[in-house]
Design an enzyme around this catalytic site. Structure first.
Site, PDB file in Angstrom:
ATOM      1  N   CYS A 138      -1.463   0.733  -9.718  1.00 19.89           N
ATOM      2  CA  CYS A 138      -1.837   0.345  -8.347  1.00 19.89           C
ATOM      3  C   CYS A 138      -3.342   0.478  -8.101  1.00 19.89           C
ATOM      4  CB  CYS A 138      -1.010   1.099  -7.330  1.00 19.89           C
ATOM      5  SG  CYS A 138      -0.895   0.170  -5.798  1.00 19.89           S
ATOM      6  N   HIS A 193       4.469  -0.050  -8.899  1.00 21.55           N
ATOM      7  CA  HIS A 193       4.653   1.360  -9.294  1.00 21.55           C
ATOM      8  C   HIS A 193       5.852   1.516 -10.232  1.00 21.55           C
ATOM      9  CE1 HIS A 193       1.795   3.191  -6.439  1.00 21.55           C
ATOM     10  NE2 HIS A 193       2.010   2.076  -5.778  1.00 21.55           N
ATOM     11  N   GLU A 198       6.705   3.950 -11.945  1.00 22.83           N
ATOM     12  CA  GLU A 198       7.269   5.313 -11.923  1.00 22.83           C
ATOM     13  C   GLU A 198       8.469   5.434 -10.986  1.00 22.83           C
ATOM     14  OE1 GLU A 198       4.416   4.397 -10.645  1.00 22.83           O
ATOM     15  OE2 GLU A 198       3.943   5.423  -8.769  1.00 22.83           O
TER      16      GLU A 198
HETATM   17  N1  GLN Z   1      -5.301   1.654  -1.817  1.00 16.36           N
HETATM   18  C1  GLN Z   1      -4.843   0.569  -2.600  1.00 16.36           C
HETATM   19  C2  GLN Z   1      -4.219  -0.532  -1.761  1.00 16.36           C
HETATM   20  O1  GLN Z   1      -3.896  -0.326  -0.623  1.00 16.36           O
HETATM   21  C3  GLN Z   1      -3.880   1.028  -3.669  1.00 16.36           C
HETATM   22  C4  GLN Z   1      -2.595   1.553  -3.118  1.00 16.36           C
HETATM   23  C5  GLN Z   1      -1.816   2.384  -4.096  1.00 16.36           C
HETATM   24  O2  GLN Z   1      -2.334   2.826  -5.117  1.00 16.36           O
HETATM   25  N2  GLN Z   1      -0.568   2.640  -3.794  1.00 16.36           N
HETATM   26  O3  GLN Z   1      -4.034  -1.628  -2.221  1.00 16.36           O
END
Ligand code: GLN
Length: 547
Positions: free
Chosen positions: A394, A520, A522
């Protein structure tokens, strides 16, 4: 008829009630029953999405995009089920719907009160899950500790539900999880705090059927006897839950302590006397789980991973990453040591080598806010330049693009629009659907979405299929204006949304293992089914060591 098991907590929070609940669910599932679980969080937030991981640990995301307490992650992992937003009831959700009903005139003429309106709404939500899922057993974990003001309406609601389903019919029971401390000077297990918390439960009309005592060691017979006597539960219903060095062992410990028998007996889950009628599948089906544990507990090699994050002081902030690595640990029989590195400490380029020099791979988790961003970028750069395996998730994915743009494309001031609105090269930009959104709760791109993987890529070789569903939680994404330029230099966006507009996975052609995911992985990793990218990441480190 669905049966209900309520799990309450006494003495203090953080006892691992969630693990006890998940373990009990696992045991009942292994007896052939269908099981689901609900977590009640007595806070006023509607969901966990707006909470700081420092305060509350990781925010877990479900398929339907609901942001929930990390305990739901444990339920999913232990029960191997996919839960939904209805499985997390918070005070915020309950009050919001009661107030909305009041405004729309549903209670016209009435005084709207905590009892019965809030309590009815709580029970409606529990019934809703029971009816939707049609499972044999619904486990309901009440967050917080008995005696908290916030928990009161929930305890009152479940007391009523217990009465409604008929106490005598053995359709519901209360498991009270409590702490049995040891007074160091005398080395004695003390039961007084438990007695007080059971007293508090009684005052509100709840009689615990089973008491699970969390303690360092197993409860002594004399301790069990005392609890039985003072808390009015039979001795076989006092269950030890000693500290386990691995949460996946807890179901076996609790089974060994007689919890499964006790619950089945109380809920009349099979006719105890007539052995003939015991369903064949009532034998505990835990063979695969035991094999998983054996592999987990007997590693044959060892690797060191640096997790470069911003909440490294708080264990719970990265639970799902740790669990995904644990699933790989069992699968590969490799001990995975996680070195938590504060990204802020890596902001000075001169120390990067000192801090990351001895490790086998780097994991960059997701994140928000600009603290430590340059440190993460330095870690990514270090992995890229030194051919060190890296999995960037992410925010990590996004920063991998920033690092590449700065150091390979030569756009020195490239950045994500999240951290620098004035950057001449916003290689990471706000998602178009995020424009104009100013409310924070539940407004990100959330939940499971389809992803198409390009054939012939390294990632296709990992997933061995062309379409996957993965869970998201983000507001920013790769700016398509830079896509061709980036790809021309060797960073390939090997998976995308079906319309080709959202970049979902990146890989470096010329690197042993450099993979980033906008989603994600995970959140979907489970025991015996590790997330494919995590597994390949770990395998690549093992291969590196062998060569
Ligand atoms: N801050 C980043 C976004 O909003 C990544 C978000 C995250 O890692 N869950 O896109």
């Amino acid at each position: 008829m669905t049966k209900f098991i309520f799990v309450t907590g006494g003495v203090m929070s953080g006892l691992g009630k969630g693990v006890v609940t998940s373990s009990l669910g696992k045991l009942l599932k292994a007896k052939g029953f269908s099981v689901t679980a609900i977590k009640i969080d007595p806070y006023l937030n509607c969901d966990a999405g707006t909470m700081n991981p420092f305060e509350h640990g990781e925010v877990f995301v479900l398929d339907d995009g609901t942001e929930v307490d990390l305990d739901l992650g444990n339920y999913e992992r232990f029960l191997d089920v996919d839960l939904c937003g209805k499985d997390n009831i918070t005070t915020g959700k309950v009050y919001r719907s009661v107030i909305e009903k009041e405004r729309s005139g549903e209670y016209l003429g009435k005084t709207v009160q905590i009892i019965p309106h809030i309590t009815d709404e709580i029970n409606r939500r529990i019934w809703d899950v029971a009816e939707d899922t049609e499972v044999d057993i619904v486990l309901i974990e009440l967050g917080g500790t008995v005696g908290d003001i916030e928990s009161m309406p929930f305890l009152e609601a479940v007391r009523q539900l217990h009465m409604d389903v008929g106490e005598e019919n053995n359709n519901s029971l209360f498991v009270h999880t409590t702490l049995i401390p040891v007074l160091e000077v005398v080395g004695e297990q003390k039961t007084k705090p438990t007695q007080h918390s059971v007293k508090a439960l009684r005052e509100i009309g709840i009689e615990p059927d089973i008491i699970v005592g969390r303690s360092e060691e197993r409860l002594e017979e004399s301790t069990k006897k005392k609890i039985s006597l003072f808390c009015d539960v039979p001795k076989e219903a006092v269950i030890s839950s000693p500290n386990a060095n691995n949460i996946y062992r807890v179901p076996l410990i609790l089974d060994d302590e007689g919890l499964t028998e006790c619950v089945m007996d109380r809920l009349h889950l099979y006719p105890k006397i007539d052995e003939e009628k015991i369903p064949k599948n009532s034998k505990l089906k835990m063979e695969d789980w035991k094999k998983f544990l054996e592999d987990f507990e007997n590693p044959t090699s060892e690797i060191d991973i640096a997790l470069v994050g911003k909440y490294t002081d708080l264990e719970d902030a990265y639970v799902s990453h740790e669990q995904a690595l644990n699933h790989c640990r069992a699968e590969t029989r490799t001990e995975i040591n996680i070195d938590y590195v504060e990204s802020e400490d890596l902001e000075d380029k001169n120390v990067v080598n000192d801090l990351l020099g001895d490790i086998d791979g780097i994991l960059i988790p997701g994140g928000f806010g600009d603290r430590g961003i340059e440190g993460k970028i330095n870690a990514i750069n270090y992995a890229r330049v030194n051919d060190l395996p890296i999995l960037a998730i992410c925010l990590g994915f996004q920063l991998s693009v920033v690092e590449f743009a700065r150091n390979i494309l030569g756009y020195e001031e490239a950045h994500s629009y999240e951290f620098d609105e004035k950057t001449p090269d916003p290689v990471i930009d706000l998602l178009p659907m995020q424009r104009g959104i100013d409310k924070m709760g539940g407004t990100m791109r959330l939940g499971a979405e389809k992803i198409v993987i390009e054939e012939g890529t390294k990632v296709h070789d990992i997933y061995k299929k062309s379409e996957i569903m993965e869970r998201h939680r983000h507001r920013y994404e790769v700016n398509l204006d830079y896509k061709d330029e980036i790809e021309a230099e060797g960073m390939c966006f090997s998976a995308q949304s079906p319309n080709g507009k959202r970049m979902e996975i990146l890989e470096l052609e010329d690197h042993p293992f450099f993979i980033g995911t906008q989603f994600h992985p995970e959140f979907l990793s489970r025991p015996m089914k590790p997330a494919p990218v995590f597994l390949r990441f770990v395998e690549s480190m093992i291969e590196d060591m062998e060569n």
